[in-house]
Design an enzyme around this catalytic site. Sequence first.
Site, mmCIF file in Angstrom:
data_model
loop_
_atom_site.group_PDB
_atom_site.id
_atom_site.type_symbol
_atom_site.label_atom_id
_atom_site.label_comp_id
_atom_site.label_asym_id
_atom_site.label_seq_id
_atom_site.Cartn_x
_atom_site.Cartn_y
_atom_site.Cartn_z
ATOM 1 N N ARG A 297 -1.168 5.397 5.169
ATOM 2 C CA ARG A 297 -0.876 4.603 4.287
ATOM 3 C C ARG A 297 0.511 4.343 3.720
ATOM 4 O O ARG A 297 0.503 3.518 3.128
ATOM 5 C CB ARG A 297 -1.558 6.014 2.905
ATOM 6 C CG ARG A 297 -2.901 5.555 2.719
ATOM 7 C CD ARG A 297 -3.188 5.947 1.013
ATOM 8 N NE ARG A 297 -3.695 5.054 0.458
ATOM 9 C CZ ARG A 297 -4.715 4.114 -0.034
ATOM 10 N NH1 ARG A 297 -5.345 4.117 0.579
ATOM 11 N NH2 ARG A 297 -4.110 3.539 -1.049
ATOM 12 N N MET B 286 0.974 -0.868 0.234
ATOM 13 C CA MET B 286 0.207 0.013 0.077
ATOM 14 C C MET B 286 0.843 1.449 0.796
ATOM 15 O O MET B 286 1.934 1.041 0.595
ATOM 16 C CB MET B 286 -0.932 0.182 0.858
ATOM 17 C CG MET B 286 -1.898 1.211 1.062
ATOM 18 S SD MET B 286 -2.747 1.242 2.513
ATOM 19 C CE MET B 286 -4.174 0.831 2.851
ATOM 20 N N CYS B 287 0.536 2.596 -0.277
ATOM 21 C CA CYS B 287 1.404 3.367 -0.328
ATOM 22 C C CYS B 287 0.210 4.444 -0.879
ATOM 23 O O CYS B 287 -0.520 4.251 -1.068
ATOM 24 C CB CYS B 287 2.894 3.823 -1.313
ATOM 25 S SG CYS B 287 1.907 3.166 -3.609
ATOM 26 N N GLY B 288 1.031 5.854 -0.361
ATOM 27 C CA GLY B 288 0.428 7.351 -0.669
ATOM 28 C C GLY B 288 0.285 7.714 -1.740
ATOM 29 O O GLY B 288 1.806 7.892 -1.326
#
Lengths: 227, 299
Positions: B32, B1-3
């Site tokens: 995130r 997951m990332c932002g």
Amino acid sequence: MNVIDLSRTPLREVNSRLQKLPNDTNERLWKLINVHGEHACAVGLTKPIEVQIDGHIGYYCGGMNQEATIVVNGQCGVGLAENIMSGEVRVKGNASAAAGATGQGGLIVIEGDAGTRCGISMKGVDIVVGGSVGAMSAFMAQAGSLVVCGDAGANLGDSLYEARIYVQGKVESLGADCVEKKMTPHHLAKLERLLKRAGINGDPSKFKRFGSARKLYNFHVDNVDAY
Amino acid sequence: MCGIVGLFVKNPALQSKLGAHLETMLIGMSERGPDSAGIAVYHSPVAQGRSKLTLFNADDAYPWRKLAGDLGAGLSVETDVSQKGNHALLTAEASESKVIEWLHANRPDVRIMGYGKLMEVYKDMGLPGEVAKKYGLQKMSGTHAIGHTRMATESAVTTEHSHPFTPAPDMCLVHNGSLSNHNNLRKWLRKQGQTFDTDNDSEVAARYFAYRLSEGASLNEALEAGLTDLDGFFTFTMGTKDGFAVVRDGIACKPAVLAENDDWVAMASEFRSLAYLPNIEKAKIWEPAPATVYTWSLH
């Protein structure tokens, strides 16, 4: 009215307070301010209270709602009122993807537009959208009604089981097993009631009705070559 | 997951606040991506004939001054260097290709994080807020900036695999998602003369767009081509020296929110990162549509 400032009170505390209200509570009107896009706001409410949320809100707002009325004076993120059981969740602005996902009952009103997959796997909830819905709306919908006053994106009602879809504007394309159906007086009356209940302007006579062709219900031997 | 976050400033009066706003946006994506963060900021262009490079070596005591001195002597040019954490900002009175060539030959232990005339790139481990603080993001002014926060799920937490990817001068790309045809594309891009630093799928996307742009495509055309050629899940945000772009794949399951008013355009994975921008209450806020290219340009 009870006003809670989310810049001072942690969200978990707010949710917990609303969830633990007694059945005979007199504190029936709540307002949440400075919400700053928090996720999972006003979830799991089970009492007939009204919660007004001022500002834009994040994911899963009003999830699993029972009995309560939740009004968002702003936009909202992914998964609005997911798995709603009863009560009403209303958004004055737009909603992001998967609004009303798996909803089992109650009413969701989105006064603006809804993103992709609105009403995905809905199981009895009624959703009324004042604007348009994105692609793949009512994907695998099982029961309930989706009313769209604007347009619907591509693959509307893909792999639909049941559920009724009413669209006033243009439909970009229909998904697998979703077909246009005749608008009977019975459906017209139901649509009229839904629009009225949602307080959304729409001319019922301009809507088209869509539903399942019921061809994907069972394995069809003619399709054996596809596997 | 990332932002992902990105901010593109339209009103010059807000340029001095670019870094401060991006820092707030980046912190909004902490949940995130709590493992590492990366930023690319377009600010303080160097003079004509000069180039600017952001360099990295894991050793905080790396002799950056000596590197700058050696480079200056080697190329007979004026150089300047300043250290920020385990990064260094190097400017030189030479083309970036000459500087890069010299670095590859003489300092193979130094990684080039980004280069061009104005883009600076910093990537580090830790919470987004800590990374922003360490590199002084708050005080950076400029026209546009992009940030990425990472929660490592499938590969190690290293700066090497961190976004933004910087495949060309003053160009950067951040990606949320995963590509399924990156091996074939990498092979094809290698045949077109592109070289790769990592085995990362996002680097393939970055080099793909860099290749399309180098072939003369506009930002819009490059991204449109990507919608056909890239297979997988993606929300991309891209910066070029004067442009800013957002595009999502046709299924659009990787989140994205766009907001725009007369002063700025902002992109984030979630609204939380946009909540504190000036006049956000009155901005137009929408979810970018699937398979639709959004671009903005300074000119």
